[in-house]
Every structure is written in structure tokens, then in C-alpha cells.
Motif scaffolding. Structure first.
Motif, PDB file in Angstrom:
ATOM      1  N   GLU A  76      47.994   0.673  19.213  1.00 55.30           N
ATOM      2  CA  GLU A  76      47.537   2.001  19.632  1.00 55.30           C
ATOM      3  C   GLU A  76      48.587   3.062  19.341  1.00 55.30           C
ATOM      4  OE1 GLU A  76      45.706   4.161  23.637  1.00 55.30           O
ATOM      5  OE2 GLU A  76      46.553   2.155  23.753  1.00 55.30           O
ATOM      6  N   GLU A  77      49.855   2.740  19.607  1.00 53.90           N
ATOM      7  CA  GLU A  77      50.936   3.695  19.371  1.00 53.90           C
ATOM      8  C   GLU A  77      51.078   4.011  17.882  1.00 53.90           C
ATOM      9  OE1 GLU A  77      54.181   6.240  20.160  1.00 53.90           O
ATOM     10  OE2 GLU A  77      52.637   5.396  21.461  1.00 53.90           O
ATOM     11  N   ILE A  78      50.958   2.991  17.042  1.00 53.12           N
ATOM     12  CA  ILE A  78      51.059   3.215  15.599  1.00 53.12           C
ATOM     13  C   ILE A  78      49.928   4.111  15.117  1.00 53.12           C
ATOM     14  CG2 ILE A  78      50.952   2.113  13.339  1.00 53.12           C
ATOM     15  CD1 ILE A  78      53.621   1.763  14.797  1.00 53.12           C
ATOM     16  N   LEU A  79      48.704   3.848  15.576  1.00 54.79           N
ATOM     17  CA  LEU A  79      47.567   4.684  15.172  1.00 54.79           C
ATOM     18  C   LEU A  79      47.711   6.116  15.670  1.00 54.79           C
ATOM     19  CD1 LEU A  79      44.428   2.390  15.594  1.00 54.79           C
ATOM     20  CD2 LEU A  79      45.488   3.176  13.472  1.00 54.79           C
ATOM     21  N   SER A  80      48.259   6.277  16.871  1.00 54.36           N
ATOM     22  CA  SER A  80      48.402   7.626  17.431  1.00 54.36           C
ATOM     23  C   SER A  80      49.456   8.438  16.687  1.00 54.36           C
ATOM     24  CB  SER A  80      48.764   7.550  18.913  1.00 54.36           C
ATOM     25  OG  SER A  80      50.094   7.070  19.094  1.00 54.36           O
ATOM     26  N   GLY A  81      50.292   7.762  15.883  1.00 54.52           N
ATOM     27  CA  GLY A  81      51.353   8.455  15.165  1.00 54.52           C
ATOM     28  C   GLY A  81      50.957   8.959  13.792  1.00 54.52           C
ATOM     29  N   LEU A  82      49.680   8.834  13.441  1.00 54.05           N
ATOM     30  CA  LEU A  82      49.230   9.329  12.139  1.00 54.05           C
ATOM     31  C   LEU A  82      49.468  10.835  12.036  1.00 54.05           C
ATOM     32  CD1 LEU A  82      45.807   7.468  11.739  1.00 54.05           C
ATOM     33  CD2 LEU A  82      47.982   6.884  10.648  1.00 54.05           C
ATOM     34  N   ARG A  83      50.180  11.261  10.994  1.00 55.92           N
ATOM     35  CA  ARG A  83      50.477  12.682  10.803  1.00 55.92           C
ATOM     36  C   ARG A  83      49.541  13.256   9.747  1.00 55.92           C
ATOM     37  NH1 ARG A  83      55.395  10.484   9.899  1.00 55.92           N
ATOM     38  NH2 ARG A  83      55.504  11.424   7.822  1.00 55.92           N
TER      39      ARG A  83
END
Length: 230
Positions: A76-83
Motif C-alpha cells: 500500500e505504501e509503495i502504491l501511495s508513493g506514485l508521483r
């Protein structure tokens, strides 16, 4: 060295406890990501993460119920970091390119953690921001309902599948490079003339160019789909 206070001497250990940041869910997940990137997902455990944070593993259970929940949190954290660089005013083609490259950029920045995203069956609620982005782009392109969902699923399948293929191809090529002579001897040019003819391209792929090539094919196919009436 002990510190003098009005009430007496404060032990060094006590001072460290006072200044240690509080244990939170976010700290645990960030620490898990750092550990995965450094040593791989096989190294992840409640004990290891607790050790990284300077606490007993049992302390983590107040914030994360299990290792599986921790892995979900990593994904979830990796997906939320999409710039995303392209704003809502950009055309749908630029926005779909931007979203695809945001996935790939994140995979390059956190390759081992992205493998967690690619390998886990995500609770659909964790993917809501990405789903909303893609469905919004599909609507902007002129699609609604079932067609919009299928465009979204095809996009996700291309991006995720390509990232998985890149990882597996890179691993396979590394093993071939370790025994290149033997690998070359195993290929019969009479049986596999096209493989031999394109061996250089096969063994030295340009992943950036491959990704963009496939992405443009996908965009071209989306352009040619009939739009939903109304």
C-alpha cells in the motif's frame, strides 16, 4: 555518562528512551521497506523489524497484527508513493503515459518492494487511488461503464506484467551471462535460426524502449475502440 537533574541522576538509557521516536504504524512500514530493499523480502520478519526499531517484536503487534499485514502495508505504501507529473488538464494520452511511467519509476526506485506489490493479492480498497486515476483517464478518453473498466484492467495488466517480465528477464540474463559459452552451445542454429539471428537483441534488451513501445501500442489500440454513446 549520566545526566544531572533536579531529581537526581538520569541514566543514559533513560535519556535514549525519552528521545526515541514513538512506535507507529508508519515507522514500522517504512522500516520494513528499508529492510526489504537492503536484504530482500525473505529477510522480513517481525523480529527483524523490531530489531531495526530497537524494540521487542511483540511491541509491533500493537500496530501490525502479522507479517502478512506488514507486507500488505508495504504494498500500500509503495502504491501511495506514485508521483504523477501530468495534471488533470492534460490530455488522456499524456495522463496514461504519466501513470504508466509513475509505476515504472517506483519499481526502479524500490525494486524489491515493488516485487511485493506485484506478488500480492491486494485488498481492492488499497488500490482505490490507482483505480480512480485510471477510470478517470478512461472517462476522459470517452469510455464509460464496462468498457472503462476493461480499459483500466488492460492497462494494469500491461504495466504490472511488463514489470514482472523485466524482473524475470534480468534475472535470467544474469544466469546466462555466468555461463555464456555453454548457453550459446545449447542453441542449434538449424532449429532456431531466428533466435540466433536476433541473439544480440534478445540478450541485451533495452527495457526503457520496450516499455514505451508496448505502451504506445496499447494507447493506439485504445484510440481505435468505439466510444460509448452518451
Amino acid at each position: 555518562m549520566a545526566e544531572q537533574t533536579q531529581g537526581g541522576t538520569l541514566p543514559a538509557a533513560g535519556r535514549e528512551a525519552d528521545v526515541r521516536p514513538p512506535l507507529t504504524y508508519d515507522r514500522i512500514i517504512r522500516t520494513a521497506i528499508a529492510l526489504i530493499e537492503r536484504e530482500g523480502v525473505a529477510a522480513l520478519s517481525m523480529r527483524r523489524v523490531g530489531g531495526e526499531l530497537g524494540v521487542a517484536a511483540m511491541s509491533l503487534y500493537n500496530h501490525v497484527p502479522s507479517k502478512e499485514a506488514m507486507l500488505d502495508g508495504v504494498a500500500e505504501e509503495i502504491l501511495s508513493g506514485l508521483r504523477l507529473d501530468a495534471g488533470p488538464q492534460a490530455g488522456w494520452r499524456d495522463r496514461i503515459r504519466d501513470l504508466a511511467h509513475a509505476f515504472r519509476r517506483t519499481a526502479q526506485e524500490h525494486p524489491r518492494s515493488m516485487s511485493v506489490v506485484l506478488s500480492r493479492s491486494m485488498d481492492w480498497t488499497r488500490s482505490l487511488p490507482v483505480l480512480e486515476q485510471m477510470l478517470t483517464i478512461a472517462e476522459q478518453a470517452g469510455f464509460q461503464g464496462e468498457t472503462a473498466v476493461r480499459v483500466m484492467r488492460t492497462f494494469m495488466a500491461y504495466v504490472m506484467g511488463t514489470l514482472m517480465r523485466e524482473a524475470s528477464t534480468a534475472d535470467a540474463l544474469w544466469h546466462i551471462a555466468q555461463d555464456g559459452v555453454r548457453a550459446a552451445e545449447m542453441v542449434d542454429p538449424a532449429a532456431f535460426p531466428h533466435v540466433v539471428a536476433t541473439a544480440r537483441e534478445l540478450l541485451d534488451p533495452d527495457f526503457d524502449a520496450d516499455f514505451d513501445f508496448g505502451l504506445e501500442l496499447l494507447i493506439t489500440a485504445i484510440e481505435r475502440l468505439p466510444r460509448t454513446a452518451g
